[in-house]
Design a protein around this motif. Sequence first.
Motif, PDB file in Angstrom:
ATOM      1  N   PHE A  34       0.823  -1.212   0.000  1.00 56.18           N
ATOM      2  CA  PHE A  34       0.000   0.000   0.000  1.00 56.18           C
ATOM      3  C   PHE A  34       0.852   1.255   0.000  1.00 56.18           C
ATOM      4  O   PHE A  34       2.052   1.208   0.241  1.00 56.18           O
ATOM      5  CB  PHE A  34      -0.973  -0.003   1.190  1.00 56.18           C
ATOM      6  CG  PHE A  34      -0.365   0.367   2.521  1.00 56.18           C
ATOM      7  CD1 PHE A  34       0.407  -0.540   3.242  1.00 56.18           C
ATOM      8  CD2 PHE A  34      -0.567   1.629   3.060  1.00 56.18           C
ATOM      9  CE1 PHE A  34       0.958  -0.203   4.477  1.00 56.18           C
ATOM     10  CE2 PHE A  34      -0.023   1.989   4.293  1.00 56.18           C
ATOM     11  CZ  PHE A  34       0.738   1.062   4.990  1.00 56.18           C
ATOM     12  N   GLU A  35       0.184   2.369  -0.239  1.00 61.24           N
ATOM     13  CA  GLU A  35       0.805   3.690  -0.154  1.00 61.24           C
ATOM     14  C   GLU A  35      -0.172   4.663   0.498  1.00 61.24           C
ATOM     15  O   GLU A  35      -1.386   4.553   0.300  1.00 61.24           O
ATOM     16  CB  GLU A  35       1.145   4.232  -1.547  1.00 61.24           C
ATOM     17  CG  GLU A  35       2.421   3.702  -2.152  1.00 61.24           C
ATOM     18  CD  GLU A  35       3.670   4.047  -1.353  1.00 61.24           C
ATOM     19  OE1 GLU A  35       3.783   5.173  -0.828  1.00 61.24           O
ATOM     20  OE2 GLU A  35       4.545   3.179  -1.256  1.00 61.24           O
ATOM     21  N   GLY A  36       0.367   5.599   1.243  1.00 57.70           N
ATOM     22  CA  GLY A  36      -0.408   6.732   1.755  1.00 57.70           C
ATOM     23  C   GLY A  36       0.173   7.975   1.111  1.00 57.70           C
ATOM     24  O   GLY A  36       1.377   8.233   1.217  1.00 57.70           O
ATOM     25  N   ILE A  37      -0.654   8.726   0.395  1.00 57.15           N
ATOM     26  CA  ILE A  37      -0.161   9.832  -0.445  1.00 57.15           C
ATOM     27  C   ILE A  37      -0.957  11.080  -0.098  1.00 57.15           C
ATOM     28  O   ILE A  37      -2.108  10.992   0.341  1.00 57.15           O
ATOM     29  CB  ILE A  37      -0.355   9.475  -1.950  1.00 57.15           C
ATOM     30  CG1 ILE A  37       0.172   8.056  -2.237  1.00 57.15           C
ATOM     31  CG2 ILE A  37       0.299  10.497  -2.863  1.00 57.15           C
ATOM     32  CD1 ILE A  37      -0.169   7.514  -3.614  1.00 57.15           C
ATOM     33  N   ARG A  38      -0.365  12.227  -0.337  1.00 60.92           N
ATOM     34  CA  ARG A  38      -1.059  13.454   0.050  1.00 60.92           C
ATOM     35  C   ARG A  38      -1.196  14.418  -1.122  1.00 60.92           C
ATOM     36  O   ARG A  38      -0.283  14.531  -1.945  1.00 60.92           O
ATOM     37  CB  ARG A  38      -0.236  14.119   1.155  1.00 60.92           C
ATOM     38  CG  ARG A  38      -0.968  15.226   1.812  1.00 60.92           C
ATOM     39  CD  ARG A  38      -0.660  15.245   3.274  1.00 60.92           C
ATOM     40  NE  ARG A  38      -1.179  16.467   3.829  1.00 60.92           N
ATOM     41  CZ  ARG A  38      -0.866  16.940   5.003  1.00 60.92           C
ATOM     42  NH1 ARG A  38      -0.006  16.291   5.761  1.00 60.92           N
ATOM     43  NH2 ARG A  38      -1.395  18.048   5.448  1.00 60.92           N
ATOM     44  N   VAL A  93      -4.090   0.649  -2.447  1.00 58.29           N
ATOM     45  CA  VAL A  93      -3.840  -0.707  -1.941  1.00 58.29           C
ATOM     46  C   VAL A  93      -3.853  -1.709  -3.092  1.00 58.29           C
ATOM     47  O   VAL A  93      -4.739  -1.652  -3.954  1.00 58.29           O
ATOM     48  CB  VAL A  93      -4.925  -1.107  -0.899  1.00 58.29           C
ATOM     49  CG1 VAL A  93      -4.693  -2.531  -0.385  1.00 58.29           C
ATOM     50  CG2 VAL A  93      -4.961  -0.126   0.268  1.00 58.29           C
ATOM     51  N   VAL A  94      -2.865  -2.587  -3.108  1.00 58.82           N
ATOM     52  CA  VAL A  94      -2.854  -3.688  -4.075  1.00 58.82           C
ATOM     53  C   VAL A  94      -2.681  -4.982  -3.281  1.00 58.82           C
ATOM     54  O   VAL A  94      -1.702  -5.128  -2.544  1.00 58.82           O
ATOM     55  CB  VAL A  94      -1.687  -3.559  -5.083  1.00 58.82           C
ATOM     56  CG1 VAL A  94      -1.744  -4.691  -6.107  1.00 58.82           C
ATOM     57  CG2 VAL A  94      -1.699  -2.211  -5.777  1.00 58.82           C
ATOM     58  N   THR A  95      -3.631  -5.894  -3.399  1.00 61.81           N
ATOM     59  CA  THR A  95      -3.489  -7.166  -2.682  1.00 61.81           C
ATOM     60  C   THR A  95      -3.220  -8.279  -3.689  1.00 61.81           C
ATOM     61  O   THR A  95      -3.402  -8.098  -4.894  1.00 61.81           O
ATOM     62  CB  THR A  95      -4.763  -7.551  -1.895  1.00 61.81           C
ATOM     63  OG1 THR A  95      -5.714  -8.130  -2.800  1.00 61.81           O
ATOM     64  CG2 THR A  95      -5.378  -6.359  -1.191  1.00 61.81           C
ATOM     65  N   ARG A  96      -2.829  -9.438  -3.158  1.00 57.51           N
ATOM     66  CA  ARG A  96      -2.570 -10.588  -4.025  1.00 57.51           C
ATOM     67  C   ARG A  96      -3.858 -11.021  -4.735  1.00 57.51           C
ATOM     68  O   ARG A  96      -3.815 -11.633  -5.780  1.00 57.51           O
ATOM     69  CB  ARG A  96      -2.040 -11.742  -3.169  1.00 57.51           C
ATOM     70  CG  ARG A  96      -1.551 -12.922  -3.943  1.00 57.51           C
ATOM     71  CD  ARG A  96      -0.165 -12.753  -4.526  1.00 57.51           C
ATOM     72  NE  ARG A  96       0.834 -12.568  -3.508  1.00 57.51           N
ATOM     73  CZ  ARG A  96       2.134 -12.380  -3.776  1.00 57.51           C
ATOM     74  NH1 ARG A  96       2.569 -12.324  -5.013  1.00 57.51           N
ATOM     75  NH2 ARG A  96       2.997 -12.194  -2.797  1.00 57.51           N
ATOM     76  N   GLY A  97      -4.994 -10.680  -4.151  1.00 57.74           N
ATOM     77  CA  GLY A  97      -6.273 -11.006  -4.786  1.00 57.74           C
ATOM     78  C   GLY A  97      -6.963 -12.201  -4.125  1.00 57.74           C
ATOM     79  O   GLY A  97      -6.526 -12.687  -3.076  1.00 57.74           O
ATOM     80  N   PHE A 114      -7.417  -1.025  -5.130  1.00 55.32           N
ATOM     81  CA  PHE A 114      -8.363   0.055  -4.893  1.00 55.32           C
ATOM     82  C   PHE A 114      -7.658   1.330  -4.456  1.00 55.32           C
ATOM     83  O   PHE A 114      -6.553   1.298  -3.914  1.00 55.32           O
ATOM     84  CB  PHE A 114      -9.484  -0.344  -3.925  1.00 55.32           C
ATOM     85  CG  PHE A 114      -9.054  -0.811  -2.564  1.00 55.32           C
ATOM     86  CD1 PHE A 114      -8.851   0.085  -1.530  1.00 55.32           C
ATOM     87  CD2 PHE A 114      -8.889  -2.171  -2.326  1.00 55.32           C
ATOM     88  CE1 PHE A 114      -8.493  -0.367  -0.270  1.00 55.32           C
ATOM     89  CE2 PHE A 114      -8.527  -2.626  -1.064  1.00 55.32           C
ATOM     90  CZ  PHE A 114      -8.326  -1.725  -0.036  1.00 55.32           C
ATOM     91  N   ILE A 115      -8.315   2.435  -4.772  1.00 52.22           N
ATOM     92  CA  ILE A 115      -7.757   3.762  -4.463  1.00 52.22           C
ATOM     93  C   ILE A 115      -8.847   4.588  -3.782  1.00 52.22           C
ATOM     94  O   ILE A 115      -9.957   4.718  -4.306  1.00 52.22           O
ATOM     95  CB  ILE A 115      -7.288   4.500  -5.741  1.00 52.22           C
ATOM     96  CG1 ILE A 115      -6.319   3.624  -6.541  1.00 52.22           C
ATOM     97  CG2 ILE A 115      -6.654   5.842  -5.390  1.00 52.22           C
ATOM     98  CD1 ILE A 115      -6.014   4.162  -7.950  1.00 52.22           C
ATOM     99  N   ILE A 116      -8.511   5.112  -2.615  1.00 48.44           N
ATOM    100  CA  ILE A 116      -9.445   5.965  -1.872  1.00 48.44           C
ATOM    101  C   ILE A 116      -8.840   7.366  -1.825  1.00 48.44           C
ATOM    102  O   ILE A 116      -7.674   7.518  -1.445  1.00 48.44           O
ATOM    103  CB  ILE A 116      -9.611   5.467  -0.409  1.00 48.44           C
ATOM    104  CG1 ILE A 116      -9.988   3.981  -0.384  1.00 48.44           C
ATOM    105  CG2 ILE A 116     -10.601   6.324   0.365  1.00 48.44           C
ATOM    106  CD1 ILE A 116      -9.873   3.343   1.002  1.00 48.44           C
ATOM    107  N   ALA A 117      -9.600   8.360  -2.218  1.00 47.41           N
ATOM    108  CA  ALA A 117      -9.142   9.753  -2.068  1.00 47.41           C
ATOM    109  C   ALA A 117     -10.133  10.438  -1.137  1.00 47.41           C
ATOM    110  O   ALA A 117     -11.322  10.514  -1.434  1.00 47.41           O
ATOM    111  CB  ALA A 117      -9.092  10.450  -3.422  1.00 47.41           C
TER     112      ALA A 117
END
Length: 292
Positions: A34-38, A93-97, A114-117
């Motif tokens: 995952f990443e947390g971005i601003r 977030v990227v999961t193995r699925g 998935f991407i949440i903004a």
Amino acid sequence: MAGLTIWMDGEFVPENEATVSVFDHGLLYGDGVFEGIRAYDGVVFKLEEHIDRLYKSAKVMKLDIPLSQREMVEAVLETCRENDISSGYIRLVVTRGVGDLGLDPDKCSTPTIFIIAADIVLYPEEAYQKGLKLVTVPTRRNQAEALNPRVKSLNYLNNIMAKMEARQAGMQEGIILNESGYVVECTGDNIFIVEPGKVLRTPPPYMGALEGITRETLMEVARDGGFKVREEPLNRYDLYVADECFVTGTAAEVLPVVEIDGRLISGGKPGPSAGKLIEEFRRRAASEGAKI
Ligand code: PMP
């Protein structure tokens, strides 16, 4: 209040429909990254660097992300537009699925992405004015030969344990040491100290620290401001006797530290260097990045 629109596997869906399967290995095993971005005023700060780190983490885990880095950058920007986010926080977030109940990642055919903004929950201004109190916590950073802490994976239990230990001690943040007892970072932030002669020191990633994007930016800001920046091992002694200390992270930006394990730092008040570095960091954050 209308809910958020989530980018989910290539489509926009309302947040109450953005769900993952109970067979998703991200959930069953923490198998994902995952990443947390601003975003600041219509610009996503260091977006390419975040995407780069995400793909490196995924590569170490042999998780093939079915989008190019460019497409992922675009998906993040689109998600901001779709949600009218100009300043906010983005979680990618990227999961193995979805797989079966066994560990085997080969049973998972497609990664879930998935991407949440969303709006950002900022640290209270008081935290910047008064500074943080830290405590060294018992939970150690795992070894680089286990899951390397440079991988920003969904397995954050060490950090969560450390956070609970800090809270239990009545402190806002915990300092995590590695197996050899060297200081590594905090539960979700990197750590820096200032020493006489405009020297700035922070632990190197090989000791177990995440290569924070804020950390990287802060080092640039400090070098441009005439600091000698050194990535080198630090122990608790170095922290206790430092002139100043601060932590850095996407949400925290640059937060001064005023107490460590009961020892006052910079007389128990935020130091002057932290203040100047925060100012310049914020100036850059507002102007550097990918336009939404
Ligand atoms: N260390 C850890 C363990 C983190 O999870 C994070 C990100 N929240 C950081 C440091 C700071 O990294 P960044 O500046 O990229 O947010």
